[in-house]
Design a protein around this motif. Sequence first.
Motif, mmCIF file in Angstrom:
data_model
loop_
_atom_site.group_PDB
_atom_site.id
_atom_site.type_symbol
_atom_site.label_atom_id
_atom_site.label_comp_id
_atom_site.label_asym_id
_atom_site.label_seq_id
_atom_site.Cartn_x
_atom_site.Cartn_y
_atom_site.Cartn_z
ATOM 1 N N TYR A 41 0.841 -1.189 0.000
ATOM 2 C CA TYR A 41 0.000 0.000 0.000
ATOM 3 C C TYR A 41 0.875 1.238 0.000
ATOM 4 O O TYR A 41 1.992 1.235 0.526
ATOM 5 C CB TYR A 41 -0.917 0.014 1.234
ATOM 6 C CG TYR A 41 -1.782 -1.213 1.338
ATOM 7 C CD1 TYR A 41 -3.000 -1.284 0.690
ATOM 8 C CD2 TYR A 41 -1.356 -2.322 2.083
ATOM 9 C CE1 TYR A 41 -3.787 -2.419 0.775
ATOM 10 C CE2 TYR A 41 -2.144 -3.458 2.167
ATOM 11 C CZ TYR A 41 -3.353 -3.501 1.513
ATOM 12 O OH TYR A 41 -4.123 -4.633 1.603
ATOM 13 N N PHE A 42 0.336 2.300 -0.584
ATOM 14 C CA PHE A 42 0.999 3.596 -0.537
ATOM 15 C C PHE A 42 -0.015 4.629 -0.058
ATOM 16 O O PHE A 42 -1.225 4.437 -0.181
ATOM 17 C CB PHE A 42 1.560 3.990 -1.900
ATOM 18 C CG PHE A 42 0.519 4.416 -2.898
ATOM 19 C CD1 PHE A 42 0.213 5.754 -3.087
ATOM 20 C CD2 PHE A 42 -0.161 3.476 -3.660
ATOM 21 C CE1 PHE A 42 -0.761 6.152 -3.993
ATOM 22 C CE2 PHE A 42 -1.117 3.855 -4.574
ATOM 23 C CZ PHE A 42 -1.424 5.203 -4.739
ATOM 24 N N TYR A 43 0.535 5.708 0.490
ATOM 25 C CA TYR A 43 -0.346 6.753 1.003
ATOM 26 C C TYR A 43 -0.629 7.755 -0.100
ATOM 27 O O TYR A 43 0.277 8.417 -0.611
ATOM 28 C CB TYR A 43 0.277 7.467 2.206
ATOM 29 C CG TYR A 43 -0.670 8.450 2.832
ATOM 30 C CD1 TYR A 43 -1.744 7.998 3.604
ATOM 31 C CD2 TYR A 43 -0.529 9.818 2.633
ATOM 32 C CE1 TYR A 43 -2.633 8.889 4.154
ATOM 33 C CE2 TYR A 43 -1.416 10.715 3.191
ATOM 34 C CZ TYR A 43 -2.471 10.242 3.949
ATOM 35 O OH TYR A 43 -3.364 11.116 4.493
ATOM 36 N N ASN A 44 -1.920 7.851 -0.472
ATOM 37 C CA ASN A 44 -2.360 8.766 -1.515
ATOM 38 C C ASN A 44 -2.747 10.083 -0.856
ATOM 39 O O ASN A 44 -3.775 10.175 -0.187
ATOM 40 C CB ASN A 44 -3.551 8.169 -2.269
ATOM 41 C CG ASN A 44 -3.910 8.959 -3.512
ATOM 42 O OD1 ASN A 44 -3.751 10.165 -3.557
ATOM 43 N ND2 ASN A 44 -4.401 8.249 -4.526
ATOM 44 N N GLU A 45 -1.910 11.099 -1.051
ATOM 45 C CA GLU A 45 -2.162 12.373 -0.385
ATOM 46 C C GLU A 45 -3.379 13.086 -0.954
ATOM 47 O O GLU A 45 -4.005 13.894 -0.268
ATOM 48 C CB GLU A 45 -0.922 13.263 -0.503
ATOM 49 C CG GLU A 45 0.295 12.701 0.229
ATOM 50 C CD GLU A 45 1.486 13.632 0.149
ATOM 51 O OE1 GLU A 45 1.369 14.651 -0.548
ATOM 52 O OE2 GLU A 45 2.514 13.347 0.784
ATOM 53 N N THR A 46 -3.711 12.805 -2.207
ATOM 54 C CA THR A 46 -4.878 13.461 -2.806
ATOM 55 C C THR A 46 -6.167 12.986 -2.156
ATOM 56 O O THR A 46 -7.028 13.778 -1.771
ATOM 57 C CB THR A 46 -4.920 13.192 -4.317
ATOM 58 O OG1 THR A 46 -3.706 13.651 -4.900
ATOM 59 C CG2 THR A 46 -6.105 13.894 -4.960
#
Length: 1671
Positions: free
Chosen positions: A544-549
């Motif tokens: 998983y990655f953190y989607n700042e949008t």
Amino acid sequence: MGSSGFSSLNLIFPVGIFDVSCRITDNFGSFTNVFLGTVNASMITKAQYDAYNPSAVLQNLASIGDQTTLAMVLNSLASIKLNADWLSLNDSSFGNLTSDQANDRLNEISNMNKQALEFAADTMTFSSLSQLNVGVSVLKSASCGVLTQTRAAYTIDMNFRNKSLQFMKKMELALFNTTIYSPYDLQPFVSSFMDSAVCLLISMNEVIVNPSLSPPGDFAKAPFLDYDTGINKKDTSFVVPLNPADQMRQNILELTKQQAKSVVKDLFTLVDSLSTFILNLTVPGETVDDESESGAGMYVTKIQEQNLLGAGMEIRPAGTLNTSVNIPPNFCASHHSDILTSCTSDAGFTAVVWPVVTHVYPPSNVYLSNLTSVISLSVYSGSEYVTVANLTQPVILTIPRKSQTIPMPIFVEGNTAVDSRVPFVYHTFNVSNADSAFTVEISPRGDTLPDLVILLDYGRLPTPARYDTIISVKNLTVNKNGTYTWFVNNIQNNNRTGRLFLAIAILKKNSVIPKPETNDTLQKEDFVDFDINYDIRVTTSGCYFYNETSDMWSASGLKCLSANTTHVVCEAYHLTSFGSGYLPTPNTINFEYIFAHAGFINNLIIYVVIIITFVFYIIMMIWARFMDKKDVQYRGVTALGDNSVEDKYLYEITFTTGADKEAGTDSNIQFILSGEYSETDVRHLPPSDNRRYRRYSVDAFVMSTHGPLGDICYLRIWHDNSGKSPHDSWQLQTVVIRDLQTRDKFVFKVNSWLSLDRGENKLDILLKPSDIDTNEEFSTEFYNRGHRTANEDHMWLSIFLRPTGSRFSRKERVSVVMLYLYLSMLLNAFCYQRLPDSPRSGVFEFSALTISLQQTVIGIVAGTLVYPVTLLLGFIFKRARPLRLKKCRALEALAKQRRDQQNATETQIDTGEILNEYDVMSLQSSNNRSKDVSPVTCIPCWLRWLAWLLILGGLGISVFFVWSYAIMWGEIKTVKWFSSFITSFFISLLVTQWLKVVFVSTLGALCCKSANTLTEDIDCDEELPELNYDEEWKNVNPMDPSIKRKALNIGGVNSSEPEVVSLTTRLTKKREMNEVVRDIGIYCLFLVVLYVLVNGSTDPNAFLQQNSLVNSFITSGDNTLDYSQEVTTTDKYWYWVQNVLLQNLRAQRWYNDDPPYGLRGFLDDRVNRIIGYAIIRQIRSDPRTCRVAYSMRNFVRNCSGSRAYGTEDTRNFCNGWSVEEKVPGTCTYDQFRYKTETELQTYSTRGLLGTYGGGGYVIQLDNLETEDIAQLQTMQSLGWIDKYTRAVMLEFSTYNVNVNLFTICRIVAEFNEGGGVYTSWRFDPIQLLSTGGSFGFILSVCQIIFVATTVMSTLWQVWKIKKMKCEYFASYWHIAEICIILTSYATIAIYIYQYFLIRDALAIFNSTFGNGYVRMDAAALYSQVYLYSLAIIVFFSTLKLIKLLQFNKRIDQLALAIENCWNELATFFIAFGIVFFAFCCLFHFIFMGCLEDYSRLVTAVESTFAMLLGKLDLSEMVQVNPIAPILYFAFSVMNTIVLVNIMLTIIMVTFTLTKSDFESRENKYDIINFIWSRVRQNLRLEREPDASVIPNVQDESQNSATSDDSIADELPDKVSQLMKYISDVYFDGQLNLNDPEAVKQIVQGRLPSNSLQSYTRKFQNAGQKSVPSSD
């Protein structure tokens, strides 16, 4: 520890042993270290600590500015905090404290941390790197107790985190202003700085992940913290607890989450700035790799881009559990900022490894493992940060995870866990998240590994011939411990979620796994018995990655390459913050668990269900056995009392009574049989004895005659109507006559009433034999078959209404029903085995019982699947013939009567006759034939025992598995399962079984009319021996056709006689009055049901609810906030929204300024809960539909257009209603994008100025109050409301639990094209949920009655239409009836549709805990339509009372008067309408421009009608037009004086004429006297009139047509002869004919009292009692 420019320095050591050295530095940075010695600082006591008075020392040092000593004191105090027993937070010391003591200790440590931080942040200044190191060490010592003690997280509150960030920013700013010669000099500072950041994250995450505890510092300030009662759309799972302390903790949690977002952002900014600063200090080829105590790491490197071409690079920060990032070959950083670059710049890489989940506040953090590491990677081209995305080659990341969080493998013993059907051991696990991979680890135990295979399938158990994937264990990767690992990545898994099934099996040596591209499959024979033991573990993994949008963790675009217990390897094509997750999964279910948890208390529901059902089964079996014996007795054949001992020719006569509720009779029945050879005298049937001739009853009698009658030609039957009402009439369905000698059978299909007030009003009917194949009318055939099928084939009712002649006994029916119930339970269990545990929720709730649509569907499916089993068992029990034929009941009865007669008369018994002693003889020879031939094919009798074995075996298996499942489920799922079982029961009882009855009856009436339905099983199961046939019977001659038969010539009951006609009239009128009274009573009850339904849909509190909301939001009378008066411009509207609307949409602080805890989601009135959130919807006109007048185009370029429904703008815009994106990033606001009415779930709305569609441009008020205010201010600044705005609507819904009312709220502001704002509002309180309790139960019962009444009324009206045909539609009342029925069906459909709308809305409300977008508009609309429909039904139904009361001539007179004057009134209304409409048009055209009441034609009609009633403002009309008085005078004269009086004259004249016609008319029914007479008769105060008749049993052909004189002369002799004949034939000559009183009684048709005993004795001796046949 410290630095100083003085020659001496006082050192203060923390607890521990230290080597002391001195660094001497010159101005050029050169230094030397001098070792001074070793110091051992021991721990002080609590008394020494208190005597030292740290607070005073720190205050003194801060005042003199000695920050070096201050830093040493702070570090020393931090070491005391970590080592002192009285401040310890470990389990051994902390666990012995009370809750108050534990809270005091946390408070004390928290105060020490804050004190240290405040002194350091407020007094320390930084001019050198060493001072920075001291400062950051103070911060670390204050915040990092959490690294060794988890409870230390609760010593750090929100104020501490804010102060820490301020201190870190202060130090970083000082660092940037400090001269640093080498990046390596920063390693101590970076290490402590990262530790401090990690500790802040750990402490904050601990509070978020474990919300049951809160930092004492935050909890102490909770009463003063802000509490936003708004709804946050990002957290729809928010639930407000009931406990005030829990509410404060929840508020702390929410505020901590809000703070977490800013804290994480600030920490990432600080760390990025620090890494960038270090990167700027490095040169190409140089790497700085800092590691810290917390496990965090910072890796900074700079490299020339050409060195990456063709080689790539690995980034592996030290001390981070082998975390690594592999940069792909040919990576060019500058290419992402300038696509034309030649890749010759320097590339910088900074990798930060966080040993904790950084962004834990979004709900998507559940995807990540709690102990996973997070990698944040940044890339620079030169000194410029570049965004890396859309790589052509992936970046490979290795992310560590701690293995202690992964469960241990499960040991499986193969020979006990193997499936009984196939040699497989099944396992199941669940994949909850999309983009997940899973790993299967299997460790076989044993020296040799067989050919072990794993089969996988999705959503179903794999079988040898059906599976998704199969793989050999030998082909898997094996580690040194002998564990084989099968990894399936998220791509191979195809992102599937849900339940997956594994099967472990052993393949035969010669068997080969089929290739995937072939269609070959394996068979069960390809596998050997499973006999090995193994360990297995299944885990799921993800990247998983953190989607700042979107502010969430996402797996989009990532691929999980591999996973084990320590690391997850991910593939990505972009760079950001990455993390990994896993989910442990369940394995096999062991029966040991079931037997270990089979206690009675913990599984109360299932044990109670089993006990109750079996107790009830035993009781029903006892009752069924008793009733079966009663049935045998009731179906015994009775010998007629007038059988003569000399008569030896036998007939069996069977009478079947009809199915009508009042079909039975107590009257005396007589009949005559007339055959080809002879005919009988008048024969008498025995009295009813309250059991014969009852509804559905089948009564059999044996009759003896002197000789054969031959083929039966006629049956004449009548009765004397002497039974007490309602058992005076008799509905005779069929008569079957069997010749027991020749076995001939004669059937009479009667289907008629022997009654004076029913059917053909006849007591005497003449019947001819019917052909069994004779076709009857469909209605008659369907009626008869329907009743017969309901009694025989309805699985539940047949237990009580079972035909007594059926082989299928009651005890067998009870057992079949019991099996049906438990098989239904088992199938429901199979379905619910696959459902997840969830809170009970449903559409119907009664105590702990809940029934939902899902349970109903499962109940229907289960009942349908079990149905074939019950059909099979019923078929066996009905068709299985008995082992031996039973004795003939008719012969038994006659033998007993014959023996009694011979004993009474002392006649010699004919020993050669077969009837002698037949009732006491054993069974006859097996060669005897059955009495009748079965119309269906019978099956062997042993199948009946097989059916019993199936029942007992099915019950045992079902009970065991149901018990097992219930123990595994627990309380919630068991209750849901039981709900489905209850649903199956009621659906079977009320729906499916009746559908079966209707289907079978319809099919039989249409296609199987020739089927023999009169032959019963009991007749086919009896023997009939060959009876002796006398020689004289063989030579009998037919009757002379010239002689009139007695059956045709006997008097009987003549319906045309005056006495009978009078009696018929009286009884018919009595029955009709009964029906009238019954109809009125039933109809009044129906009206009560309607009134209950209407009352259940309304509430007297609705007005008060509406008034309260108007006062809250409209604020009428307020000089500044009155919506109705003050909102006149756009700016004032925005002011009202921000200062009135938002203040009332959210609960504000209490009067004493306390936070409104527990009122989140409530309005400011604190009683109404908002459903979801409010929206502001704008309707805009499309400027493209407007054209400027040609002459004005030089002055005006454009116009805004009209507010017509079809000219609304539906385009999407950028910010500020710009059509194009003039500046990048200006099309980001969703408030400028059009949403359709389908998306918004809204309908068109009517305002003061026009009608508007359901779509529009929407502002969602779904954030916290501060965010909503900011959103509204932004929209105001962007001109969201402009000249093209036609209407702005505030829409929301509320629910008031105190009065159980929903309210649909709409506050409208319409912007006129000519300028100005028109305000309106509508608050519609509606009742959508049942109130529950006793009234709720009554309401539900009334709803069921309403539906049943509608269906029954439909059938009744269909029957009337069939009977009356076109004449039916000529009556107004019939048309009204059709309107009521059609409206009723529409009401039922609306209610059902409304129910589903409410269910869907509440499902969203419940799933989002009231915080999601929920619109109740559709439910409210259909609720109102439902109420209107009920009102229409009540209106027509109440009017229908006039029809029911028309038996009264005054009521009938009113109705007839209206009918007679209707034509004149119709003409009048046409003329009146023309004149009235003319005046409406006149007023509309004159006043439309100045008066609002006449501005539109519809309002003009309304105002003119009000004028007709005298309601008008004449002065206002005069101001507009001076001729208004003249117009009003003309209107009044023409309409009020002339036309209205004409209408009254028409009505009065017609009523006068009608009244004169009715004066001489009598009431058709004197209902009042009738009711009073019935009451007196029931109270035994009045005797009911005699309704019996005296049948004429004389042959009328023998009555000569002599003169009246001769008849008069012969009459006394004839009467004497008749009396003597009666005495001889019926009373054995024992009547005293010399007694005048006795003769008088006989003539009057009454039995003399002194002869009653002898009469009774005679009939008893003749064998009146039925003789039961042997069982």
